[in-house]
Enzyme design. Structure first.
Site, PDB file in Angstrom:
ATOM      1  N   CYS A  78      -8.341  33.687   1.261  1.00 31.25           N
ATOM      2  CA  CYS A  78      -8.065  32.498   2.074  1.00 31.25           C
ATOM      3  C   CYS A  78      -7.852  32.880   3.547  1.00 31.25           C
ATOM      4  O   CYS A  78      -8.795  33.250   4.215  1.00 31.25           O
ATOM      5  CB  CYS A  78      -6.902  31.731   1.449  1.00 31.25           C
ATOM      6  SG  CYS A  78      -6.904  29.996   1.892  1.00 31.25           S
ATOM      7  N   HIS A 172      -7.221  31.554  -4.148  1.00 27.10           N
ATOM      8  CA  HIS A 172      -6.049  32.439  -4.241  1.00 27.10           C
ATOM      9  C   HIS A 172      -5.925  33.093  -5.619  1.00 27.10           C
ATOM     10  O   HIS A 172      -5.178  32.595  -6.465  1.00 27.10           O
ATOM     11  CB  HIS A 172      -4.766  31.629  -3.992  1.00 27.10           C
ATOM     12  CG  HIS A 172      -4.583  31.218  -2.575  1.00 27.10           C
ATOM     13  ND1 HIS A 172      -3.841  31.942  -1.681  1.00 27.10           N
ATOM     14  CD2 HIS A 172      -5.061  30.153  -1.899  1.00 27.10           C
ATOM     15  CE1 HIS A 172      -3.862  31.354  -0.506  1.00 27.10           C
ATOM     16  NE2 HIS A 172      -4.591  30.258  -0.604  1.00 27.10           N
ATOM     17  N   GLU A 174      -4.218  35.503  -6.401  1.00 22.40           N
ATOM     18  CA  GLU A 174      -2.864  36.056  -6.587  1.00 22.40           C
ATOM     19  C   GLU A 174      -1.903  35.047  -7.209  1.00 22.40           C
ATOM     20  O   GLU A 174      -0.813  35.423  -7.640  1.00 22.40           O
ATOM     21  CB  GLU A 174      -2.314  36.599  -5.253  1.00 22.40           C
ATOM     22  CG  GLU A 174      -1.864  35.567  -4.235  1.00 22.40           C
ATOM     23  CD  GLU A 174      -3.002  34.922  -3.443  1.00 22.40           C
ATOM     24  OE1 GLU A 174      -4.171  35.084  -3.824  1.00 22.40           O
ATOM     25  OE2 GLU A 174      -2.690  34.238  -2.449  1.00 22.40           O
TER      26      GLU A 174
HETATM   27  N1  GLN Z   1      -5.592  26.936   6.370  1.00 23.29           N
HETATM   28  C1  GLN Z   1      -5.064  28.256   6.483  1.00 23.29           C
HETATM   29  C2  GLN Z   1      -5.515  28.940   7.752  1.00 23.29           C
HETATM   30  O1  GLN Z   1      -6.396  28.513   8.405  1.00 23.29           O
HETATM   31  C3  GLN Z   1      -5.465  29.109   5.311  1.00 23.29           C
HETATM   32  C4  GLN Z   1      -4.868  28.555   4.046  1.00 23.29           C
HETATM   33  C5  GLN Z   1      -4.408  29.561   3.075  1.00 23.29           C
HETATM   34  O2  GLN Z   1      -4.436  30.789   3.289  1.00 23.29           O
HETATM   35  N2  GLN Z   1      -3.921  29.075   1.974  1.00 23.29           N
HETATM   36  O3  GLN Z   1      -4.965  29.937   8.086  1.00 23.29           O
END
Ligand code: GLN
Length: 191
Positions: A78, A172, A174
């Site tokens: 992410c 994610h 994790e």
């Molecule tokens: N929207 C977040 C960002 O741009 C990322 C979201 C996440 O890691 N769950 O950093």
């Protein structure tokens, strides 16, 4: 083998718990000295704009970029994917990714109504059936370089990619309660 978790901000404890559950030798990385002592690194989800700033204040930006360039295996999830990308859309003006993964990534690409969702994903090379993908304010990969392999997609969008030792997901693993993606990554690192 020592596996590090970038612990500047975000969901680093969750990655650490997965590593502990897999019996890996896990360390949290906040300094260049800690970075120098590891064989692989996980970059967690969180807030990429904040992590971007902390990469500079911690002094990690230069050595981390160099280590990945030298072949340090990494798995970014992410916000971690956003840090690795070559280009970030809808980022902050001062948001400068590491530029080691040949992809263009759009932040918060799923919009408000779909801020978070779960989807079962078929993952190339992963034994044991589909993987529960948890997407939280997820980015989308909008361009993929020719050297980047897509390991999983959802609704026609790549959600898990790999460029040699650089792995990244928009979801994610994790917090999925399923250790198999970390396990597959660590196995490749050890091989
Ligand atoms: N929207 C977040 C960002 O741009 C990322 C979201 C996440 O890691 N769950 O950093």
């Amino acid at each position: 083998m020592k596996a590090g978790v970038l612990a500047l901000q975000g969901a680093f404890r969750e990655h650490r718990e997965v590593l502990d559950a897999l019996g890996a030798d896990a360390v949290e990385v906040r300094t260049p000295a800690q970075l120098a002592a590891i064989d692989a690194l996980l970059l967690p989800g969180g807030e990429s704009t904040t992590m971007n700033r902390l990469l500079d204040t911690s002094g990690l930006r230069e050595p981390l970029g160099a280590a990945i360039g030298d072949g340090l295996p990494v798995l970014g999830t992410c916000a971690g994917l956003i840090l690795l990308a070559a280009e970030v859309l809808d980022g902050r003006p001062d948001q400068q990714p590491l530029g080691v993964l040949d992809c263009t990534v759009r932040r918060n690409a799923y919009g408000r109504q779909r801020d978070s969702f779960e989807a079962d994903l078929g993952v190339t090379g992963l034994p044991g059936g589909t993987f529960p993908g948890v997407f939280i304010r997820a980015p989308a990969i909008e361009r993929i370089g020719s050297g980047v392999e897509v390991l999983a997609d959802h609704d026609g969008r790549a959600v898990l990619v790999r460029q040699g030792p650089i792995w990244a997901s928009t979801f994610h693993p994790e917090i999925a309660g399923d250790l198999r993606i970390h396990q597959m990554f660590l196995r490749e690192v050890a091989a």
